[in-house]
Design a protein around this motif. Structure first.
Motif, short mmCIF file in Angstrom:
data_model
loop_
_atom_site.label_atom_id
_atom_site.label_comp_id
_atom_site.label_asym_id
_atom_site.label_seq_id
_atom_site.Cartn_x
_atom_site.Cartn_y
_atom_site.Cartn_z
N LEU A 18 0.72 -1.09 -0.11
CA LEU A 18 0.02 0.12 0.04
C LEU A 18 1.09 1.23 0.04
O LEU A 18 0.58 2.09 -0.84
CB LEU A 18 -0.82 0.03 1.26
N GLY A 19 1.93 1.13 0.93
CA GLY A 19 2.79 2.15 0.97
C GLY A 19 3.76 2.46 -0.50
O GLY A 19 3.69 3.52 -0.66
N ILE A 20 3.92 1.43 -1.04
CA ILE A 20 4.74 1.63 -2.19
C ILE A 20 3.73 2.18 -3.39
O ILE A 20 4.47 3.21 -4.01
CB ILE A 20 5.24 0.28 -3.06
N MET A 21 2.64 1.73 -3.49
CA MET A 21 1.92 2.26 -4.34
C MET A 21 1.52 3.81 -4.14
O MET A 21 1.21 4.68 -5.23
CB MET A 21 0.38 1.43 -4.52
N SER A 22 1.26 4.14 -2.74
CA SER A 22 1.16 5.69 -2.47
C SER A 22 2.30 6.60 -2.84
O SER A 22 1.75 7.54 -3.36
CB SER A 22 0.89 5.61 -0.88
N VAL A 23 3.55 6.16 -2.72
CA VAL A 23 4.60 6.88 -3.21
C VAL A 23 4.46 7.09 -4.81
O VAL A 23 4.66 8.13 -5.28
CB VAL A 23 5.89 6.20 -2.91
N LEU A 24 4.04 5.91 -5.17
CA LEU A 24 4.21 5.86 -6.79
C LEU A 24 3.17 6.65 -7.26
O LEU A 24 3.05 6.94 -8.56
CB LEU A 24 4.15 4.51 -7.39
N MET A 25 1.98 6.90 -6.79
CA MET A 25 0.93 7.78 -6.89
C MET A 25 1.51 9.22 -7.04
O MET A 25 0.95 9.88 -8.04
CB MET A 25 -0.34 7.56 -6.32
N THR A 26 2.21 9.72 -6.38
CA THR A 26 2.74 10.89 -6.38
C THR A 26 4.00 11.39 -7.03
O THR A 26 4.24 12.41 -7.58
CB THR A 26 3.03 11.57 -4.88
N GLU A 27 4.84 10.23 -7.17
CA GLU A 27 6.14 10.25 -7.94
C GLU A 27 5.81 9.60 -9.32
O GLU A 27 5.28 8.62 -9.49
CB GLU A 27 7.04 9.60 -7.59
N GLU A 28 6.38 10.46 -10.24
CA GLU A 28 6.29 9.90 -11.80
C GLU A 28 7.19 8.70 -11.93
O GLU A 28 6.53 7.40 -12.19
CB GLU A 28 6.75 11.02 -12.66
#
Lengths: 99, 206
Positions: A18-28
């Protein structure tokens, strides 16, 4: 309520994914090390969860060389972003429904 | 899946999204110290401009004496270097306490967004000094610094945006009242930094 639970994505049940995806939602796109420091994880731990997300085709890897150094970056796929949004929506519905 | 677990998941998501974007290692104390350096610098500058030349008309003092100009530039640079160094040391300490690396993506991004207006503004100010438009220096430093802070505010503590907006307003005001550059500098770089630093310290660090 059953419907909503079905809408939740098993891939995101784990907090780290969940955390990984959250970061990847904000970072290109983001390097392995930056992702590691953002999530405060060990190499092995992060790698195994990234693999799982890759397998589901939610995350894609790009391996490049910057000079001689290998540089691996990760980004969320369109499918991954959509799945994440759906999951978030389900979480919201769940909370709203339980009130 | 219970309500609590769902809420906790959402909290994780929020935290991670914030953390990946925002540089959060800026310490309020370094803001207070930078403000104090600026006040000391302003005081020294004030004394040079008003006493060394024993001229009460402030404007001439600035322009005529080459030596005065050099002294003022040295003071300004000393304040700048001391502030940057203090900011760096406190941020490093805070990052350590948070268990984060200081030099990561969020830091790079905040620095790039901050530096661009600062470098452009700095070059413009050098051009203005070389063409003897000394009166533009105070407003331009404050305005470009404010713009840089406002832009950087997207990538660090949101409150930086307020500090940036206030600095640009002080800069504009100082353009309306030429000759009081040092007073506006003391207000912007000194007093505002101290207020901001103290507010951030009380809000996040105590």
């Amino acid at each position: 309520m059953k419907e909503v639970i079905k809408q939740l994505d098993k891939a995101f049940e784990n907090r780290i994914r969940l955390g990984i995806m959250s970061v990847l939602m904000t970072e290109e796109s983001i390097t392995f090390n930056d992702l590691k420091s953002a999530l405060e994880l060990t190499d092995g731990n992060l790698a195994s969860h990234l693999k799982a997300l890759e397998k589901k085709q939610y995350v894609e890897v790009e391996k490049k060389f910057v000079g001689r150094k290998p540089n691996t970056t990760y980004r969320a796929t369109k499918m991954g972003k959509k799945a994440f949004r759906n999951h978030l929506e389900a979480l919201e519905k769940l909370i709203a429904g339980n009130h | 899946m219970t309500n609590t677990k769902a809420l906790e998941d959402i909290k994780t998501i929020r935290q991670m999204m914030e953390r990946s974007v925002r540089f959060s290692s800026l310490s309020g104390i370094s803001g207070i110290l930078a403000g104090i350096y600026a006040l000391i610098g302003s005081y020294l500058g004030y004394r040079i401009v008003y006493l060394e030349n024993t001229i009460l008309k402030y404007r001439e003092a600035y322009v005529l004496e080459n030596q005065t100009l050099i002294h003022l530039i040295i003071i300004a640079l000393a304040v700048l270097v001391a502030s940057v160094l203090t900011g760096y040391l406190f941020s490093r300490q805070k990052a350590r306490a948070q268990g984060r690396k200081l030099w990561d993506r969020s830091t790079r991004r905040v620095l790039i967004n901050f530096s661009f207006p600062m470098v452009i503004g700095g070059l413009l100010i050098l051009i203005m000094i070389s063409r003897a438009y000394y009166g533009t220096v105070a407003p331009l430093t404050l305005i470009f610094y404010g713009v840089a802070l406002f832009g950087a505010g997207n990538f660090t503590l949101k409150e930086i945006k307020w500090l940036g907006a206030v600095q640009t307003l002080i800069g504009l005001t100082s353009a309306i009242y030429p000759g009081y550059g040092i007073v506006f500098w003391a207000l912007g770089f000194g007093v505002m930094h101290i207020i901001y630093g103290a507010a951030m310290y009380l809000k996040y660090e105590r």
